[in-house]
Design an enzyme around this catalytic site. Structure first.
Site, PDB file in Angstrom:
ATOM      1  N   ASP A  26       0.830  -1.209   0.000  1.00  0.00           N
ATOM      2  CA  ASP A  26       0.000   0.000   0.000  1.00  0.00           C
ATOM      3  C   ASP A  26       0.864   1.259   0.000  1.00  0.00           C
ATOM      4  O   ASP A  26       1.988   1.243   0.498  1.00  0.00           O
ATOM      5  CB  ASP A  26      -0.916  -0.024   1.237  1.00  0.00           C
ATOM      6  CG  ASP A  26      -2.090   0.932   1.098  1.00  0.00           C
ATOM      7  OD1 ASP A  26      -2.362   1.397  -0.043  1.00  0.00           O
ATOM      8  OD2 ASP A  26      -2.734   1.227   2.114  1.00  0.00           O
ATOM      9  N   HIS A  43       2.139   3.405  -9.031  1.00  0.00           N
ATOM     10  CA  HIS A  43       1.913   1.985  -9.314  1.00  0.00           C
ATOM     11  C   HIS A  43       3.070   1.407 -10.134  1.00  0.00           C
ATOM     12  O   HIS A  43       3.510   0.281  -9.906  1.00  0.00           O
ATOM     13  CB  HIS A  43       0.588   1.783 -10.062  1.00  0.00           C
ATOM     14  CG  HIS A  43      -0.608   2.207  -9.261  1.00  0.00           C
ATOM     15  ND1 HIS A  43      -0.777   1.864  -7.945  1.00  0.00           N
ATOM     16  CD2 HIS A  43      -1.704   2.953  -9.588  1.00  0.00           C
ATOM     17  CE1 HIS A  43      -1.919   2.370  -7.491  1.00  0.00           C
ATOM     18  NE2 HIS A  43      -2.490   3.038  -8.468  1.00  0.00           N
ATOM     19  N   LEU A 137      10.692 -20.632  -5.048  1.00  0.00           N
ATOM     20  CA  LEU A 137       9.663 -19.783  -4.413  1.00  0.00           C
ATOM     21  C   LEU A 137       8.307 -19.939  -5.116  1.00  0.00           C
ATOM     22  O   LEU A 137       8.246 -19.997  -6.344  1.00  0.00           O
ATOM     23  CB  LEU A 137      10.112 -18.317  -4.515  1.00  0.00           C
ATOM     24  CG  LEU A 137       9.119 -17.251  -4.063  1.00  0.00           C
ATOM     25  CD1 LEU A 137       8.977 -17.249  -2.541  1.00  0.00           C
ATOM     26  CD2 LEU A 137       9.559 -15.860  -4.540  1.00  0.00           C
TER      27      LEU A 137
END
Ligand code: IPE
Ligand code: IPE
Ligand code: MG
Length: 260
Positions: A26, A43, A137
């Site tokens: 955020d 963004h 991962l």
């Protein structure tokens, strides 16, 4: 189950390195606004921070990283911002998948894909297939994800199994719920990070985070550097995870382990 009824997987998660890190990324909009830039610039800068945190997780051999990219509530934003976010998602998938595969990262996009444009849905499937065999991962990107959506679709799945006669209502356990969530088969998050200063869950991994350690930071997502992640990890390593027990019990069992 041990004699206390606690599941062994929860007891194991006292290790100093988390198996699963979940992050609410955020603060992109504020990062851009502080610089006099349009929100979208934040963004875009956020994608760079994603690349860096993924690489760090690969280096540290963390098993699962789940990143909240777009919530089921984010459709409420202005259409222009939503469209730009969708374009950026498409671009990032196009650009990053090869690198992920090189790093042995398995990509899973969790959330309700049905609302995305057909082209984006196809790209999601393709990206997942490309990395399906990777066993390093596991990177989960939560897109059009909501914890309540996840629980609702799990309830629907379970109800179908009961209606078909494949499952008895009385045999439904917590594991049945977990196995029907979008994160099935993966350990629950050990460390739950939120950047951007807010102190709320915003409908992220509600069931899965029941015992996650929270790390809330004012750092805005595009500024989330390896040093900030290291700080979160060292904070996590200093926590005592009791899962309902007392400190004395935990000290006793670690003494027992040392004596073995
Ligand atoms: C998080 O950053 C990214 C998304 C929700 C897509 P925000 O866009 O929420 O940034 P702030 O909170 O407005 O600064
Ligand atoms: C949460 O951030 C969702 C993502 C980071 C994708 P928001 O910025 O949308 O959260 P709220 O609306 O402030 O709770
Ligand atoms: Mg926000």
């Amino acid at each position: 189950m041990d004699s206390t009824g606690l599941k062994p997987k929860m007891v194991e998660a006292t290790d100093s390195i988390p198996r699963h890190v979940a992050i609410i990324m955020d603060g992109n909009g504020r990062w851009a606004q502080e610089r006099g830039l349009p929100r979208f610039a934040g963004h875009k800068a956020g994608v760079e921070a994603v690349r860096s945190v993924v690489e760090q997780c690969v280096r540290l051999k963390i098993e699962v990283l789940t990143l909240f990219a777009f919530s089921s509530e984010n459709w409420r934003r202005p259409a222009k911002e939503v469209n730009l976010l969708m374009d950026l998602f498409m671009l990032a998938l196009n650009r990053e998948v090869k690198r992920l595969k090189r790093n042995n990262v398995r990509l899973c996009i969790i959330g309700d894909h049905g609302r995305f444009a057909a082209k984006l849905q196809a790209k999601i499937l393709e990206a997942q297939e490309t990395t399906a065999e990777c066993n390093g991962l596991t990177l989960q990107i939560a897109a059009n994800y909501g914890g309540r959506w996840d629980l609702t679709q799990a309830a629907r799945n379970i109800a179908r199994q009961v209606a078909d006669g494949r499952l008895e209502p009385d045999s439904i356990t917590e594991d049945t719920l977990s196995d029907n969530l979008s994160t099935h088969g993966l350990p629950d998050p050990d460390l739950f990070i939120r950047t951007g200063g807010e102190q709320r869950l915003s409908n992220f991994l509600l069931w899965q985070s029941a015992y996650a350690e929270l790390y809330l930071t004012n750092v805005l997502w595009p500024d989330f550097s390896p040093a900030v992640f290291d700080q979160a990890l060292s904070d996590f390593a200093g926590r005592q995870r009791r899962f309902g027990r007392t400190t004395e019990q935990l000290n006793q069992s670690s003494r027992n382990l040392k004596d073995d």
